[in-house]
Design a protein around this motif. Structure first.
Motif, short mmCIF file in Angstrom:
data_model
loop_
_atom_site.label_atom_id
_atom_site.label_comp_id
_atom_site.label_asym_id
_atom_site.label_seq_id
_atom_site.Cartn_x
_atom_site.Cartn_y
_atom_site.Cartn_z
N ALA A 144 12.21 18.40 14.61
CA ALA A 144 11.51 17.20 15.07
C ALA A 144 11.96 16.80 16.47
O ALA A 144 11.14 16.42 17.31
CB ALA A 144 11.76 16.05 14.09
N TYR A 153 12.03 10.34 16.85
CA TYR A 153 12.53 10.92 15.60
C TYR A 153 13.34 9.90 14.81
O TYR A 153 13.12 9.69 13.61
CB TYR A 153 13.37 12.16 15.87
CG TYR A 153 14.21 12.57 14.68
CD1 TYR A 153 13.62 13.12 13.55
CD2 TYR A 153 15.59 12.35 14.67
CE1 TYR A 153 14.37 13.47 12.44
CE2 TYR A 153 16.35 12.69 13.57
CZ TYR A 153 15.74 13.24 12.45
OH TYR A 153 16.50 13.56 11.35
N ILE A 157 10.47 8.78 12.30
CA ILE A 157 10.36 9.97 11.46
C ILE A 157 11.49 10.07 10.44
O ILE A 157 11.25 10.27 9.24
CB ILE A 157 10.33 11.26 12.32
CG1 ILE A 157 9.09 11.26 13.22
CG2 ILE A 157 10.37 12.50 11.44
CD1 ILE A 157 9.05 12.43 14.20
N LYS A 158 12.72 9.91 10.87
CA LYS A 158 13.88 10.24 10.05
C LYS A 158 13.91 9.50 8.71
O LYS A 158 13.92 10.10 7.64
CB LYS A 158 15.17 9.98 10.82
CG LYS A 158 16.43 10.35 10.05
CD LYS A 158 17.68 10.09 10.87
CE LYS A 158 18.93 10.47 10.06
NZ LYS A 158 20.17 10.22 10.84
N THR A 161 10.85 10.16 6.38
CA THR A 161 10.84 11.51 5.81
C THR A 161 11.91 11.66 4.73
O THR A 161 11.68 12.28 3.69
CB THR A 161 11.06 12.55 6.92
OG1 THR A 161 10.04 12.39 7.92
CG2 THR A 161 11.00 13.96 6.37
N CYS A 169 17.26 14.83 6.31
CA CYS A 169 16.47 15.72 7.17
C CYS A 169 17.24 16.98 7.54
O CYS A 169 16.65 18.02 7.77
CB CYS A 169 16.02 14.97 8.43
SG CYS A 169 14.71 13.77 8.14
N ILE A 177 7.74 20.37 9.27
CA ILE A 177 7.06 19.82 10.45
C ILE A 177 6.81 20.96 11.42
O ILE A 177 7.71 21.37 12.16
CB ILE A 177 7.90 18.71 11.12
CG1 ILE A 177 8.07 17.52 10.18
CG2 ILE A 177 7.23 18.25 12.41
CD1 ILE A 177 8.85 16.36 10.76
N LEU A 180 3.92 18.08 15.86
CA LEU A 180 3.75 16.63 15.86
C LEU A 180 2.73 16.29 16.94
O LEU A 180 2.99 16.49 18.13
CB LEU A 180 5.09 15.93 16.14
CG LEU A 180 6.12 15.98 15.02
CD1 LEU A 180 7.47 15.47 15.50
CD2 LEU A 180 5.65 15.16 13.82
N THR A 449 9.75 2.70 8.22
CA THR A 449 10.41 3.95 8.61
C THR A 449 11.93 3.88 8.63
O THR A 449 12.58 4.89 8.89
CB THR A 449 9.91 4.39 10.00
OG1 THR A 449 10.19 3.36 10.95
CG2 THR A 449 8.41 4.65 9.98
#
Length: 550
Positions: A144, A153, A157-158, A161, A169, A177, A180, A449
Motif C-alpha cells: 500500500a 495508508y 487504509i490501515k 483493512t 496489515c 491490494i 489503488l 478507518t
C-alpha cells in the motif's frame, strides 16, 4: 405427473434472473429459498418507511448498457451516486482518493502538487524497503505504501483493512491490494462505471419483477402478483399455477443423503436422543402441547384433519430438539416462527438446528405466526408443495423427480457434502438502530478507518433512495454499523477468502461441479467468487443461454 423444467435453489439475483429468462421461453420453474423472503442478500426490509438493506449496502453499477437496460425494464432505477466518506479520528475525507482527499490530507490545491506529494511518499517507502534489503513488497502494508504513500495508508487504509480482515496489515499478503486508484480531479464518484443507481422502491421491486411472469411469456397466467408460492398440489395440477414461476420461501431441503440411520418405532427417532435427555424433552413437549401459541393452535386445526392425506404430530421430539410439527411419513418438519427468529443469534441457532435435523433426512419448512393466522388457505397450499418437495430429497439425487435441471446457488462445498473440506469466508455483523432524527450523517456510507473504532462503516439507508427535502419528510432514520468478523457455521457467508488453501479447494469443487449432470451452479456461493450485482445478472444470462442452446 407434471414436473418442472427447472428447480432453482435460491431466489437471489442469479436464481431470479435465470427463472425470468426461462419463463420468457415458456419454461416452468420452481424457485425455493430457505430464508423467509425472496431476494437473497439484496432483500430490503421496511423500517419506519425506509428500505433497509438487511444484508449490507447494495449499489448497482455497470458500464454494460444491455444489462442496465435489462434491469430498468423490470424496475426504474434512481440517480443515486456512491460517494462514500472516510472518518479518521473525527476528520472527514472523500473517497475514492481524489483532489478533495488530497486537499483534506495535505492542503494541496492543484493536481501537480498532489502528484508530487504522492510520488515523494512512494519514494520514501521504496527507499525503506531497499534499506531493508528487499525489492518487492512482502505484505499489504509495504504494498500500500509503495502505491499511495504513508499518510493515506495510515489514515485511510490501515485501520479499516485490519478490521475488515481481522489481522495486521503486516500479516496480510500484498496481492490483496493490487492497485489503488488515484484521481487527480475533484470527483467523489466511487465508481468509474457509466451507470449506477438503486431501484425505485428498493431491491424487492427488482426481485418481484424478475419472478413475475413476463408479459410475453407463453405460459403467463391471469395474475401478475408473485405470492411467496403460486402453490401447487402434490400432483402439480396446472390449474393451481397462475404463471410459469412458482416460489416457495422458508423451505430448507437436504442436499445429500441422511447421515443417521433410524427406525419409526415408538413414534420414530427416539434412538437419536440421549435416553435421559429424551425423557426430559418428552416431558417438556407434553407441557407445550397443553399450552400452544395462537398460531400453533391455528396450524393444528389446518393439519389435524384428513384433508391433506397425511398425519402430523405436534411438539414432537426428534434428536435433541422439540419440533413444532412433524410429518414422519414425508419427513417434513414445520416450524411456526415468531418475530425473534429474525434476530442474529436466533438465526444462528436455527441454522445449527436445521443442520442436525436435515442430517436425519428431514426437510424444514418455516412459516410465520401471522401468516398462519391471517392466511390459512395460502398456508395449506404452500404446505402441499412442501410435502411434495420433501418426497424428492436428497435433492442432489431426487431433483430429477421434480425437474429436468437443477439450478443451484447455495454453497458449493455443501452440495458436495464438504468432501474436500469447508471453504472459508469473511462475514459481517450488523448493528441496526432507529434514530429519532431525519438525518444522522448526511451520506449513505461513512467508513471509520481508525483501528480504535470497532465497526468498519455506518450505513444510513434513507440516503440510497431519498434526496433533498424528501430526507426530512421522513422524521426518523435507520443506521447500520458493520462489524467484520471471521465466519463460523451458522453465520451468513459473505466474502470468499482469497488465499492458497481456499483457492485450491474451490478449484477442486468447481471441477466436481463441471462434471455434475443437469446441474447449473451459479452465483457467489456456488462459484466461490466475489460478485458485484451486474456481473451476477450477466452470469445468469450466459448460463441460461448456454443451457437453452444445448
Amino acid at each position: 405427473m407434471e414436473h418442472y423444467d427447472y428447480l432453482i435453489v435460491g431466489s437471489g439475483l442469479f436464481g431470479a434472473t435465470f427463472a425470468h429468462l426461462a419463463c420468457k421461453d415458456g419454461k416452468r420453474c420452481l424457485v425455493i429459498d430457505k430464508r423467509p423472503h425472496m431476494g437473497g442478500n439484496v432483500y430490503c426490509e421496511q423500517v419506519e418507511g425506509i428500505n433497509m438493506h438487511k444484508y449490507g449496502a447494495h449499489i448497482f453499477h455497470t458500464s454494460n448498457k444491455k444489462t442496465w437496460d435489462f434491469v430498468n425494464s423490470i424496475v426504474e432505477f434512481n440517480r443515486y451516486t456512491n460517494s462514500p466518506v472516510a472518518n479518521y479520528k473525527g476528520k472527514l475525507y472523500n473517497l475514492p482518493f481524489n483532489m478533495n482527499t488530497f486537499y483534506q490530507m495535505w492542503g494541496v490545491t492543484t493536481p501537480e502538487e498532489a502528484h508530487a506529494k504522492i510520488e515523494e511518499q512512494k519514494s520514501e517507502a521504496i527507499a525503506k524497503m531497499k534499506a531493508d534489503g528487499i525489492s518487492e513488497p512482502r505484505n499489504l502494508e509495504e504494498q500500500a505504501q509503495v502505491l499511495i504513500g504513508k499518510d493515506i495508508y495510515e489514515r485511510l487504509i490501515k485501520g479499516y483493512t485490519e478490521k475488515q480482515w481481522g489481522r495486521k496489515c503486516t500479516e496480510l499478503p500484498p496481492f490483496i491490494i493490487k492497485r489503488l486508484p488515484v484521481r487527480l480531479v475533484f470527483d467523489n464518484n466511487y465508481f468509474n462505471d457509466t451507470y449506477q443507481g438503486i431501484p425505485i422502491g428498493g431491491y424487492n421491486k427488482l426481485i418481484e419483477g424478475l419472478l413475475r411472469a413476463p408479459s410475453n411469456s407463453p405460459r403467463r397466467g391471469e395474475t401478475e402478483a408473485v405470492p411467496h408460492c403460486n402453490t401447487v398440489s402434490r400432483d402439480i395440477p396446472s390449474e393451481f399455477n397462475s404463471g410459469c414461476i412458482d416460489v416457495l420461501t422458508g423451505i430448507d431441503v437436504p442436499i445429500n443423503p441422511p447421515k443417521h440411520e433410524y427406525s419409526l418405532d415408538n413414534g420414530g427417532y427416539r434412538e437419536l436422543s440421549d435416553p435421559i435427555a429424551y425423557e426430559m424433552l418428552e416431558a417438556r413437549a407434553k407441557e407445550m402441547r397443553k399450552n400452544p401459541t395462537e398460531a400453533e393452535s391455528a396450524f393444528w386445526e389446518l393439519v389435524s384433519g384428513k384433508e391433506l392425506g397425511v398425519k402430523f404430530r405436534r411438539q414432537h421430539v426428534i434428536g435433541n430438539y422439540i419440533v413444532d410439527f412433524a410429518c414422519l411419513e414425508k419427513k417434513l418438519i414445520v416450524e411456526i416462527d415468531g418475530g425473534y427468529h429474525s434476530e442474529d443469534e436466533q438465526e444462528k441457532n436455527d441454522y445449527l438446528r436445521s443442520v442436525e435435523l436435515k442430517s436425519y433426512g428431514f426437510t424444514i419448512f418455516r412459516i410465520k405466526n401471522e401468516e398462519v393466522i391471517s392466511s390459512p388457505e395460502a398456508v395449506v397450499r404452500k404446505l402441499q408443495l412442501a410435502l411434495w418437495l420433501a418426497e424428492k430429497v436428497p435433492l442432489r439425487e431426487g431433483f430429477r423427480e421434480a425437474s429436468d435441471t437443477l439450478v443451484y446457488t447455495g454453497p458449493i462445498d455443501e452440495f458436495f457434502d464438504f468432501k474436500f473440506g469447508r471453504l472459508n469466508y469473511r462475514t459481517v455483523r450488523f448493528e441496526n438502530e432507529v434514530l429519532y432524527m431525519p438525518n444522522y450523517q448526511g451520506n449513505a456510507v461513512v467508513n471509520y478507518t481508525e483501528a480504535e473504532v470497532p465497526y468498519t462503516r455506518v450505513i444510513e439507508h434513507k440516503h440510497f433512495e431519498m434526496f433533498g427535502q424528501t430526507v426530512y419528510d421522513v422524521p426518523k432514520t435507520i443506521i447500520s454499523r458493520e462489524y467484520s468478523t471471521e465466519w463460523q457455521p451458522g453465520m451468513e457467508p459473505y466474502y470468499p477468502v482469497n488465499d492458497t488453501r481456499n483457492n485450491e479447494l474451490a478449484a477442486k469443487y468447481r471441477a466436481e461441479a463441471a462434471a455434475e449432470p443437469n446441474v447449473i451452479f451459479g452465483g457467489r456461493l456456488a462459484e466461490y467468487r466475489y460478485y458485484d450485482m451486474a456481473p451476477v445478472i450477466e452470469s445468469a444470462v450466459r448460463a441460461y443461454g448456454n443451457r437453452s442452446r444445448e
